[in-house]
Design a protein around this motif. Structure first.
Motif, PDB file in Angstrom:
ATOM      1  N   GLU A 206      28.601   4.432   0.795  1.00  0.00           N
ATOM      2  CA  GLU A 206      28.462   5.679   0.317  1.00  0.00           C
ATOM      3  C   GLU A 206      26.601   5.424  -0.305  1.00  0.00           C
ATOM      4  N   ILE A 207      27.404   5.415  -1.874  1.00  0.00           N
ATOM      5  CA  ILE A 207      26.070   5.317  -2.985  1.00  0.00           C
ATOM      6  C   ILE A 207      24.917   4.248  -1.884  1.00  0.00           C
ATOM      7  N   LYS A 208      25.218   3.285  -0.872  1.00  0.00           N
ATOM      8  CA  LYS A 208      24.579   2.582  -0.993  1.00  0.00           C
ATOM      9  C   LYS A 208      24.013   3.067   0.134  1.00  0.00           C
ATOM     10  N   THR A 209      23.888   3.597   1.199  1.00  0.00           N
ATOM     11  CA  THR A 209      23.694   4.618   2.662  1.00  0.00           C
ATOM     12  C   THR A 209      22.938   5.531   1.802  1.00  0.00           C
ATOM     13  N   ALA A 210      23.069   6.410   1.316  1.00  0.00           N
ATOM     14  CA  ALA A 210      22.265   7.368   0.527  1.00  0.00           C
ATOM     15  C   ALA A 210      21.076   6.947  -0.273  1.00  0.00           C
ATOM     16  N   ILE A 211      20.711   5.394  -1.670  1.00  0.00           N
ATOM     17  CA  ILE A 211      19.894   4.910  -0.667  1.00  0.00           C
ATOM     18  C   ILE A 211      19.152   4.949  -0.908  1.00  0.00           C
ATOM     19  N   GLU A 212      19.070   3.730   0.085  1.00  0.00           N
ATOM     20  CA  GLU A 212      18.324   3.663   1.806  1.00  0.00           C
ATOM     21  C   GLU A 212      17.578   4.732   2.510  1.00  0.00           C
ATOM     22  N   LYS A 213      18.266   5.779   2.521  1.00  0.00           N
ATOM     23  CA  LYS A 213      17.776   6.612   3.576  1.00  0.00           C
ATOM     24  C   LYS A 213      16.477   7.458   2.865  1.00  0.00           C
ATOM     25  N   ILE A 214      17.360   7.883   1.164  1.00  0.00           N
ATOM     26  CA  ILE A 214      16.056   8.352   0.188  1.00  0.00           C
ATOM     27  C   ILE A 214      15.469   7.977   0.175  1.00  0.00           C
ATOM     28  N   PHE A 215      14.907   6.924  -0.500  1.00  0.00           N
ATOM     29  CA  PHE A 215      14.228   5.908  -0.738  1.00  0.00           C
ATOM     30  C   PHE A 215      13.932   4.617   0.221  1.00  0.00           C
ATOM     31  N   LYS A 216      14.162   4.543   1.123  1.00  0.00           N
ATOM     32  CA  LYS A 216      13.872   4.114   2.349  1.00  0.00           C
ATOM     33  C   LYS A 216      12.867   1.930   1.316  1.00  0.00           C
ATOM     34  N   VAL A 217      14.762   2.162   1.078  1.00  0.00           N
ATOM     35  CA  VAL A 217      14.399   0.714   1.116  1.00  0.00           C
ATOM     36  C   VAL A 217      15.666  -0.025   1.385  1.00  0.00           C
ATOM     37  N   ARG A 218      15.781  -1.346   0.513  1.00  0.00           N
ATOM     38  CA  ARG A 218      16.978  -2.441   1.372  1.00  0.00           C
ATOM     39  C   ARG A 218      17.541  -2.763   0.387  1.00  0.00           C
ATOM     40  N   VAL A 219      19.086  -1.833   0.196  1.00  0.00           N
ATOM     41  CA  VAL A 219      19.299  -1.990  -1.077  1.00  0.00           C
ATOM     42  C   VAL A 219      20.520  -3.546  -0.744  1.00  0.00           C
ATOM     43  N   GLU A 220      21.005  -4.730  -1.619  1.00  0.00           N
ATOM     44  CA  GLU A 220      20.979  -5.418  -1.446  1.00  0.00           C
ATOM     45  C   GLU A 220      22.619  -5.874  -2.246  1.00  0.00           C
ATOM     46  N   LYS A 221      23.184  -4.535  -3.647  1.00  0.00           N
ATOM     47  CA  LYS A 221      23.876  -5.138  -4.038  1.00  0.00           C
ATOM     48  C   LYS A 221      24.448  -3.436  -4.773  1.00  0.00           C
ATOM     49  N   VAL A 222      26.157  -3.222  -4.950  1.00  0.00           N
ATOM     50  CA  VAL A 222      26.127  -1.825  -6.258  1.00  0.00           C
ATOM     51  C   VAL A 222      27.173  -2.139  -6.996  1.00  0.00           C
ATOM     52  N   ARG A 223      26.415  -1.783  -7.876  1.00  0.00           N
ATOM     53  CA  ARG A 223      27.971  -2.204  -8.931  1.00  0.00           C
ATOM     54  C   ARG A 223      28.308  -0.376  -8.773  1.00  0.00           C
ATOM     55  N   THR A 224      29.516  -0.430  -9.783  1.00  0.00           N
ATOM     56  CA  THR A 224      29.509   1.358 -10.233  1.00  0.00           C
ATOM     57  C   THR A 224      30.105   1.069 -11.283  1.00  0.00           C
ATOM     58  N   ILE A 225      30.362   1.706 -12.292  1.00  0.00           N
ATOM     59  CA  ILE A 225      30.447   2.368 -13.621  1.00  0.00           C
ATOM     60  C   ILE A 225      31.701   3.504 -13.581  1.00  0.00           C
ATOM     61  N   ASN A 226      32.460   3.473 -14.213  1.00  0.00           N
ATOM     62  CA  ASN A 226      32.732   5.102 -14.724  1.00  0.00           C
ATOM     63  C   ASN A 226      33.227   5.336 -16.342  1.00  0.00           C
ATOM     64  N   VAL A 227      32.185   6.011 -16.731  1.00  0.00           N
ATOM     65  CA  VAL A 227      32.060   6.414 -18.142  1.00  0.00           C
ATOM     66  C   VAL A 227      32.274   7.580 -18.023  1.00  0.00           C
ATOM     67  N   LYS A 228      33.090   6.929 -20.044  1.00  0.00           N
ATOM     68  CA  LYS A 228      34.309   8.772 -20.211  1.00  0.00           C
ATOM     69  C   LYS A 228      33.323   9.102 -20.815  1.00  0.00           C
ATOM     70  N   GLY A 229      33.436  10.686 -21.289  1.00  0.00           N
ATOM     71  CA  GLY A 229      32.802  11.337 -22.026  1.00  0.00           C
ATOM     72  C   GLY A 229      33.159  11.284 -23.063  1.00  0.00           C
ATOM     73  N   LYS A 230      32.537  11.635 -24.279  1.00  0.00           N
ATOM     74  CA  LYS A 230      32.489  11.333 -25.547  1.00  0.00           C
ATOM     75  C   LYS A 230      32.974  12.716 -25.685  1.00  0.00           C
ATOM     76  N   PRO A 231      33.861  12.579 -27.133  1.00  0.00           N
ATOM     77  CA  PRO A 231      34.391  13.416 -27.587  1.00  0.00           C
ATOM     78  C   PRO A 231      32.972  13.941 -29.310  1.00  0.00           C
ATOM     79  N   LYS A 232      32.598  15.767 -28.333  1.00  0.00           N
ATOM     80  CA  LYS A 232      31.670  16.513 -29.481  1.00  0.00           C
ATOM     81  C   LYS A 232      32.468  17.420 -29.905  1.00  0.00           C
ATOM     82  N   ARG A 233      31.836  18.394 -30.556  1.00  0.00           N
ATOM     83  CA  ARG A 233      31.796  18.884 -32.257  1.00  0.00           C
ATOM     84  C   ARG A 233      30.677  19.855 -32.264  1.00  0.00           C
ATOM     85  N   MET A 234      31.342  21.246 -32.286  1.00  0.00           N
ATOM     86  CA  MET A 234      29.929  22.156 -32.876  1.00  0.00           C
ATOM     87  C   MET A 234      31.035  22.929 -34.165  1.00  0.00           C
ATOM     88  N   GLY A 235      30.898  22.966 -35.613  1.00  0.00           N
ATOM     89  CA  GLY A 235      31.408  23.627 -35.935  1.00  0.00           C
ATOM     90  C   GLY A 235      32.805  22.641 -35.710  1.00  0.00           C
TER      91      GLY A 235
END
Length: 95
Positions: free
Chosen positions: A38-67
């Motif tokens: 899905e990411i490959k077809t979305a990039i190709e349709k939006i930007f009109k380029v040819r995609v060779e490879k897609v790598r994905t990374i799931n990033v965990k949210g960092k803990p934060k504090r405000m006071g």
């Protein structure tokens, strides 16, 4: 299937992602439920380029504090997209 513009959320502008531009690799924040095809077809349709490879990374949210309040940043999914040689995405040019 989702609309292509719902899959790609925003580009990532960081020092590492700018270094990857020399290798024709572009970094985007994408929908957490999107898969590589899905990411490959979305990039190709939006930007009109040819995609060779897609790598994905799931990033965990960092803990934060405000006071005395604790929380965390939301989890997100990044995609590093490799384009075929000669193709460029114009929004990254000039950075």
């Amino acid at each position: 299937m989702k609309d292509y513009r719902d899959i790609i959320i925003k580009p990532v502008i960081s020092e590492r992602s700018m270094d990857l531009l020399n290798e024709d690799k572009y970094t985007f924040i994408v929908d957490k439920k999107a898969n590589k095809s899905e990411i490959k077809t979305a990039i190709e349709k939006i930007f009109k380029v040819r995609v060779e490879k897609v790598r994905t990374i799931n990033v965990k949210g960092k803990p934060k504090r405000m006071g005395r309040f604790e929380g965390k940043k939301p989890d997100r999914k990044k995609a590093i997209v490799t384009l075929k040689s000669g193709d460029k995405i114009r929004i990254f040019e000039g950075m």
